[in-house]
Scaffold this motif. Structure first.
Motif, PDB file in Angstrom:
ATOM      1  N   ALA B 414      15.620  38.653  53.299  1.00 44.64           N
ATOM      2  CA  ALA B 414      15.487  38.507  54.706  1.00 44.64           C
ATOM      3  C   ALA B 414      14.382  39.328  55.321  1.00 44.64           C
ATOM      4  O   ALA B 414      13.888  40.248  54.516  1.00 44.64           O
ATOM      5  CB  ALA B 414      16.700  39.337  55.334  1.00 44.64           C
ATOM      6  N   CYS B 415      13.748  38.630  55.991  1.00 43.97           N
ATOM      7  CA  CYS B 415      12.439  39.387  56.687  1.00 43.97           C
ATOM      8  C   CYS B 415      12.725  40.513  57.655  1.00 43.97           C
ATOM      9  O   CYS B 415      13.787  40.457  57.894  1.00 43.97           O
ATOM     10  CB  CYS B 415      11.357  38.237  57.292  1.00 43.97           C
ATOM     11  N   PRO B 416      11.950  41.249  57.801  1.00 43.25           N
ATOM     12  CA  PRO B 416      12.159  42.490  58.828  1.00 43.25           C
ATOM     13  C   PRO B 416      12.951  41.872  59.951  1.00 43.25           C
ATOM     14  O   PRO B 416      13.534  42.797  60.845  1.00 43.25           O
ATOM     15  CB  PRO B 416      10.957  43.113  59.060  1.00 43.25           C
ATOM     16  N   GLY B 417      12.382  40.726  60.732  1.00 39.68           N
ATOM     17  CA  GLY B 417      12.866  40.094  62.024  1.00 39.68           C
ATOM     18  C   GLY B 417      12.797  41.050  63.026  1.00 39.68           C
ATOM     19  O   GLY B 417      11.937  41.984  62.952  1.00 39.68           O
ATOM     20  N   TYR B 420      11.843  45.000  63.549  1.00 39.36           N
ATOM     21  CA  TYR B 420      10.765  45.397  63.368  1.00 39.36           C
ATOM     22  C   TYR B 420       9.512  44.792  63.671  1.00 39.36           C
ATOM     23  O   TYR B 420       8.360  45.348  64.216  1.00 39.36           O
ATOM     24  CB  TYR B 420      10.666  45.848  61.796  1.00 39.36           C
ATOM     25  N   CYS B 421       9.653  43.665  63.480  1.00 43.67           N
ATOM     26  CA  CYS B 421       8.384  42.453  63.696  1.00 43.67           C
ATOM     27  C   CYS B 421       8.064  42.147  65.128  1.00 43.67           C
ATOM     28  O   CYS B 421       8.894  41.551  65.831  1.00 43.67           O
ATOM     29  CB  CYS B 421       8.573  41.408  62.761  1.00 43.67           C
ATOM     30  N   SER B 422       6.732  42.313  65.406  1.00 40.35           N
ATOM     31  CA  SER B 422       6.550  41.892  66.970  1.00 40.35           C
ATOM     32  C   SER B 422       6.410  40.379  67.107  1.00 40.35           C
ATOM     33  O   SER B 422       6.611  39.951  68.308  1.00 40.35           O
ATOM     34  CB  SER B 422       5.052  42.477  67.329  1.00 40.35           C
ATOM     35  N   ILE B 455      16.705  34.480  54.973  1.00 44.16           N
ATOM     36  CA  ILE B 455      16.848  34.453  56.480  1.00 44.16           C
ATOM     37  C   ILE B 455      15.476  34.977  56.976  1.00 44.16           C
ATOM     38  O   ILE B 455      15.042  35.824  56.482  1.00 44.16           O
ATOM     39  CB  ILE B 455      17.479  35.574  56.943  1.00 44.16           C
ATOM     40  N   SER B 456      14.932  34.140  57.880  1.00 43.47           N
ATOM     41  CA  SER B 456      13.676  34.510  58.562  1.00 43.47           C
ATOM     42  C   SER B 456      13.703  34.535  60.150  1.00 43.47           C
ATOM     43  O   SER B 456      14.846  33.984  60.664  1.00 43.47           O
ATOM     44  CB  SER B 456      12.672  33.227  58.433  1.00 43.47           C
ATOM     45  N   GLY B 457      13.131  35.649  60.548  1.00 47.54           N
ATOM     46  CA  GLY B 457      13.302  35.878  62.126  1.00 47.54           C
ATOM     47  C   GLY B 457      12.554  35.100  63.106  1.00 47.54           C
ATOM     48  O   GLY B 457      12.642  35.250  64.452  1.00 47.54           O
ATOM     49  N   CYS B 458      11.781  34.263  62.355  1.00 49.93           N
ATOM     50  CA  CYS B 458      10.988  33.149  63.381  1.00 49.93           C
ATOM     51  C   CYS B 458      10.350  32.275  62.399  1.00 49.93           C
ATOM     52  O   CYS B 458      10.491  32.244  61.164  1.00 49.93           O
ATOM     53  CB  CYS B 458       9.991  34.024  64.220  1.00 49.93           C
ATOM     54  N   MET B 459       9.944  31.084  63.193  1.00 51.80           N
ATOM     55  CA  MET B 459       9.094  30.147  62.434  1.00 51.80           C
ATOM     56  C   MET B 459       8.095  30.503  61.228  1.00 51.80           C
ATOM     57  O   MET B 459       7.756  29.396  60.476  1.00 51.80           O
ATOM     58  CB  MET B 459       8.231  29.205  63.444  1.00 51.80           C
ATOM     59  N   ASN B 460       7.701  31.529  61.484  1.00 54.21           N
ATOM     60  CA  ASN B 460       6.551  31.876  60.228  1.00 54.21           C
ATOM     61  C   ASN B 460       7.117  32.096  58.888  1.00 54.21           C
ATOM     62  O   ASN B 460       6.458  32.133  57.770  1.00 54.21           O
ATOM     63  CB  ASN B 460       5.902  33.331  60.716  1.00 54.21           C
ATOM     64  N   ALA B 461       8.587  32.020  58.955  1.00 49.58           N
ATOM     65  CA  ALA B 461       9.196  31.800  57.618  1.00 49.58           C
ATOM     66  C   ALA B 461       8.793  32.986  56.425  1.00 49.58           C
ATOM     67  O   ALA B 461       8.897  32.646  55.284  1.00 49.58           O
ATOM     68  CB  ALA B 461       8.815  30.488  57.096  1.00 49.58           C
ATOM     69  N   CYS B 462       8.786  34.188  56.888  1.00 46.97           N
ATOM     70  CA  CYS B 462       8.660  35.251  55.741  1.00 46.97           C
ATOM     71  C   CYS B 462       9.534  35.447  54.713  1.00 46.97           C
ATOM     72  O   CYS B 462       9.579  36.007  53.885  1.00 46.97           O
ATOM     73  CB  CYS B 462       8.082  36.451  56.477  1.00 46.97           C
ATOM     74  N   GLY B 463      10.966  35.063  55.502  1.00 45.28           N
ATOM     75  CA  GLY B 463      12.083  35.204  54.625  1.00 45.28           C
ATOM     76  C   GLY B 463      12.325  33.961  53.859  1.00 45.28           C
ATOM     77  O   GLY B 463      13.142  33.789  53.354  1.00 45.28           O
ATOM     78  N   HIS B 464      11.202  32.922  53.844  1.00 45.30           N
ATOM     79  CA  HIS B 464      11.269  31.934  53.172  1.00 45.30           C
ATOM     80  C   HIS B 464      12.629  31.073  53.121  1.00 45.30           C
ATOM     81  O   HIS B 464      13.100  30.487  52.197  1.00 45.30           O
ATOM     82  CB  HIS B 464      11.215  32.250  51.434  1.00 45.30           C
TER      83      HIS B 464
HETATM   84  S1  SF4 Z   1       9.375  35.501  59.607  1.00 39.55           S
HETATM   85 FE1  SF4 Z   1       8.877  35.861  61.633  1.00 39.55          FE
HETATM   86  S2  SF4 Z   1      10.114  37.598  62.494  1.00 39.55           S
HETATM   87 FE2  SF4 Z   1      10.179  37.546  60.137  1.00 39.55          FE
HETATM   88  S3  SF4 Z   1       8.711  38.944  59.374  1.00 39.55           S
HETATM   89 FE3  SF4 Z   1       7.879  36.911  59.484  1.00 39.55          FE
HETATM   90  S4  SF4 Z   1       6.652  36.989  61.597  1.00 39.55           S
HETATM   91 FE4  SF4 Z   1       8.082  38.600  61.573  1.00 39.55          FE
END
Ligand code: SF4
Lengths: 97, 551
Positions: B414-417, B420-422, B455-464
Motif C-alpha cells: 500500500a502506498c501512503p495514500g 500522508y500524500c498530498s 493498493i494505491s491512493g490515486c492514479m499515480n499507482a505508487c502502490g502498483h
Molecule cells: S499513488 Fe497517489 S496517493 Fe499513493 S503515494 Fe502515489 S501519489 Fe500518493
C-alpha cells in the motif's frame, strides 16, 4: 459553496514544515483551536491576503482557505483531506516495537 | 557490497554542503519557494500533507547493517521514530524539518547514502531482485550491472532534465522478482544460443494512469554495450518524449505512440554512433565492480532439511513461517529469509527505529551484516544458516518481525495514500489494515495461498495496483472515498495488467469485496491453482457476479 461556511487559513510553516493555522493576532499556531475563523467571504479574503503576505515573508508555504464547521471548541474541516491535514494521519503512528 | 571510492564520497559530501547553503538562503528569504522547490526536490525533499518528506535512496535495495542502524538513528533524531520502506526499495521519512535536513544528509553521507535523484525528472534509483547474489535460480548477479548503471546515471548531465522521471530495473534470474516489464527500462539477463549471458532490453513499461507492459526492443545485448545502449534509449526519449503534458511524458507513451519498431530503429541508429565510444565497458571495469559483489566466504554447512522438518512438525507457526517466508539459497545449508513488514501493528512497509536496529543486529548475528529491501515493502536477510532458522524466527517474533505471510493475502502493498500524500484521492493504509485484520487466521491465509493485493491512493499507482492479483485504487467520488478493483494483475515473468471489475465500493464495503473475490476463487480453484491462474482460467464473470450480482 465555500462562501456559506466558516473558513480558516491553513499552511505549512517553512522552517519545520508542520501544519499551521492563521491566528487572530496574524500569527501562526499549530493548534487548530487557535485558528481565526472567517464567517463570510469578505472576511476570508482579508485572512487570505494576510496569509499570503506571510508566505512572501517566508514564514509559511502555500496558505489557503478551508471550509470548517464549528463544533465543540475547535473548527473541524468539512473535507476529509483537510480533516486529515488538520488532525494528522487517521492511522496510528508506529511506536513501541 | 560496493564501497564508495574517493569520488563517490566527495560527491555526496559536497552535495550535502551545497544543500546546506541552499537551505540557509531559503530560510533567510534570499530564495523564494518557487526558486527553492526544484532544489529541494533534487535532494529528495517533498512537502506532503503534514510536513516535509525525505526519500532516501537504497541503491538496488541493498543495505549494510551499519546503514540500517543509521536509518534507525535518523528516524529517532530527525523524525518520529519510524520510517516507511517503499515499492521502489527506498525509505521515506514523514516528519522531517527543513532546518535539520542538511545535518541529516551529512549523517547519511557518512554511511555512503544520499537522497540525490530520488525525485525529479531524472534517472531514479535502479531497482533489482531482492535475492540478488543468493538466489538458487540466478544466472548472474544483477547488482554488478545496477552499480554500473548507478555510477553512469548519477548526475549524468545530459539526463538531468528528462521529460519525466525514469526508472530502470534489472533481474539476473529467469523468475523475475524485480518487475522489469513495468519499468521505463527493464533488463532481464538470459543466455543466448552460444550460452553467453546478456540482456533482454524491455522498454516502455509503466504504471500510473496509462499502464503498459514493456516491449522488448532487443532480445539480447552484450553486457559490454550496456551503457551505450541505455544512453541511446535515453537520448531518443530525451529528444522525442513529450513535454507538453506531464501525463503523456513518460517513455511508455512515446513507445506506444510511435510503436516499438520505430522506437527500436531510432535507438539502433543512435546506438551505431555510441557503441564503440568510451561508454563501451572494458572487462577490467566489469571485473572491478564484480569484485565488490563477490560472494562472502560461506562456512561449509550440511543441508539441514531433516532438522527443519522435525522442528516444524512440533511448531505449526514455525512451519507456516518456513513455508511462506523462506526462499531457496544457492549455497547448501543456507536460506534466504524474508522479514514481513506487514504485521497488524503498523502500516505496510513501516518500521520503527527499534525494529531497524533489531534487524541490523540479526543481520550481523545470522548473516554477513547485509539486508535487502524488496519492492513489496518487506526486508530480506540473505544468508541465514538453515540450522539457525528456528532461533532467528523466535528472535524476529520478539520484535514483531516474524509474521508468516510473504506472498500471501495479508502481505499487502500500500502506498501512503491520503494519510500522508498530498496527491492522494483516498486513503490506502486503513484499507490494508482492515484486510490484514480480516485475514489473521494463519491456516486460512496459507490455505488461500499465493496472492498479491496492491493498493494505491490515486492514479499515480505508487502502490502498483495495476499489477496486484487484486488491485485496489482509491478514488474520490463527490467528496467520498471509493475503491475500484482490478483482477489478474501480475508483475513477475507472466506480467499482466489487472482488469477492472466494474463500479467501485465505498470504504465500508471494500473489505467485504475482497472477501467475496477470495471466496469466489476458493470455490472455483482447481486443486493447487494460484488465485491468478484461476482468474486466468475462469475469467472475470464469476467474480463480477459475486461482487455485483447476476447481470
Ligand atoms: S499513488 Fe497517489 S496517493 Fe499513493 S503515494 Fe502515489 S501519489 Fe500518493
Amino acid at each position: 459553496m465555500l462562501s456559506l461556511m466558516p473558513q480558516i487559513v491553513i499552511a505549512n510553516s517553512l522552517a519545520d514544515g508542520f501544519v499551521v493555522f492563521l491566528t487572530a493576532s496574524n500569527g501562526w499556531s499549530s493548534r487548530v483551536r487557535d485558528a481565526t475563523v472567517a464567517h463570510d467571504d469578505a472576511d476570508a479574503e482579508v485572512l487570505l491576503r494576510s496569509a499570503k503576505a506571510a508566505a512572501e515573508n517566508n514564514l509559511v508555504i502555500d496558505p489557503y482557505l478551508i471550509a470548517v464547521e464549528l463544533k465543540g471548541d475547535a473548527p473541524e474541516p468539512t473535507e476529509y483531506r483537510e480533516y486529515i491535514r488538520v488532525f494528522g494521519p487517521s492511522v496510528a503512528i508506529p511506536s513501541g516495537q | 557490497m560496493y564501497k564508495y571510492d574517493e569520488f563517490d564520497s566527495r560527491l555526496v559530501t559536497e552535495r550535502a554542503e551545497q544543500f546546506r547553503r541552499q537551505v540557509k538562503r531559503r530560510l533567510s528569504g534570499e530564495l523564494s519557494e518557487d526558486q527553492f522547490k526544484p532544489l529541494r526536490l533534487m535532494n529528495g525533499l517533498y512537502l506532503q500533507l503534514h510536513a516535509y518528506m525525505l526519500r532516501v535512496n537504497v541503491p538496488y535495495g541493498m543495505l549494510s547493517s551499519t546503514q540500517m542502524r543509521k536509518l534507525a538513528h535518523i528516524a529517532r533524531k530527525y523524525d518520529r521514530g519510524y520510517g516507511h520502506f517503499t515499492t521502489r526499495q527506498n525509505i521515506q521519512y514523514n516528519w522531517i524539518q527543513l532546518e535539520q535536513v542538511p545535518d541529516l544528509l551529512a549523517e547519511l553521507a557518512q554511511v555512503e547514502m544520499h537522497a540525490i535523484q530520488s525525485s525529479g525528472n531524472c534517472i531514479r534509483n535502479v531497482t533489482s531482485d531482492q535475492y540478488a547474489g543468493v538466489a538458487a535460480d540466478e544466472l548472474e548477479d544483477p547488482r554488478v550491472w545496477c552499480e554500473i548503471i548507478r555510477q553512469w546515471s548519477t548526475l549524468h548531465p545530459e539526463f538531468s532534465f528528462l521529460p519525466r522521471k525514469f526508472k530502470i530495473a534489472v533481474t539476473g534470474s529467469p523468475n523475475d522478482r524485480a518487475a522489469v516489464q513495468v519499468h521505463d527500462i527493464g533488463l532481464r539477463m538470459h543466455r543466448n544460443d552460444d550460452g553467453q549471458a546478456g540482456f533482454e532490453v524491455i522498454v516502455g513499461g509503466g504504471q500510473g494512469r496509462t499502464p503498459h507492459i514493456g516491449k522488448t526492443i532487443r532480445e539480447w545485448l552484450e553486457p559490454e554495450h550496456l551503457l551505450s545502449y541505455l544512453e541511446a534509449i535515453l537520448r531518443v526519449y530525451n529528444q522525442d518524449g513529450r513535454r507538453d503534458n506531464m501525463y503523456k511524458s513518460r517513455i511508455k507513451i512515446l513507445v506506444h505512440e510511435i510503436g516499438a519498431d520505430t522506437f527500436r530503429e531510432l535507438v539502433e541508429t543512435e546506438w551505431a554512433e555510441l557503441r564503440d565510444s568510451e561508454l563501451r565497458l572494458p572487462q577490467s571495469e566489469i571485473d572491478r565492480i564484480s569484485a565488490c559483489f563477490a560472494p562472502p566466504d560461506y562456512p561449509r554447512r550440511a543441508d539441514a532439511k531433516t532438522l527443519l522438518d522435525s522442528q516444524a512438525a512440533a511448531r505449526p507457526d514455525f512451519a507456516a513461517w518456513l513455508h511462506s517466508n523462506i526462499a531457496e539459497h544457492k549455497v547448501p545449508g543456507y536460506a534466504i529469509v524474508n522479514i514481513s513488514l506487514k504485521s497488524l501493528a503498523a502500516p505496510p512497509g513501516d518500521m520503527t527505529a527499534k525494529q531497524m536496529v533489531a534487524a541490523a543486529d540479526l543481520a550481523d548475528e545470522y548473516g554477513f551484516g547485509e539486508l535487502r529491501v524488496n519492492h513489496r515493502q518487506n526486508l530480506v536477510l540473505p544468508d541465514v544458516p538453515q540450522e539457525q532458522l528456528l532461533e532467528l524466527w523466535q528472535k524476529l517474533n520478539t520484535h514483531g518481525l516474524g509474521t508468516a505471510n510473504i506472498g500471501h493475502v495479508s502481505d499487502i502493498v500500500a502506498c501512503p495514500g491520503l494519510d500522508y500524500c498530498s496527491l492522494a484521492n483516498a486513503r490506502s493504509i486503513p484499507i490494508a489494515q482492515e484486510i490484514n485484520a480480516r485475514f489473521q487466521d494463519l491456516d486460512r491465509v496459507h490455505d488461500i495461498g499465493e496472492l498479491s493485493i496492491n493498493i494505491s491512493g490515486c492514479m499515480n499507482a505508487c502502490g502498483h495496483h495495476h499489477v496486484g492479483n487484486i488491485g485496489i485504487l482509491g478514488v474520490d467520488k463527490k467528496g467520498k472515498e471509493y475503491y475500484q478493483f482490478t483482477l489478474g494483475g501480475s508483475s513477475g515473468r507472466d506480467a499482466a495488467l489487472g482488469e477492472r471489475t466494474g463500479r467501485g465500493f465505498p470504504a465500508a464495503e471494500a473489505v467485504d469485496a475482497v472477501e467475496s473475490i477470495i471466496a469466489t476463487y476458493l470455490r472455483l480453484r482447481a486443486s493447487d491453482e494460484r488465485f491468478v491462474d484461476t482468474y486466468r482460467r475462469v475469467g472475470m464473470e464469476p467474480f463480477q457476479e459475486a461482487l455485483y450480482g447476476a447481470a
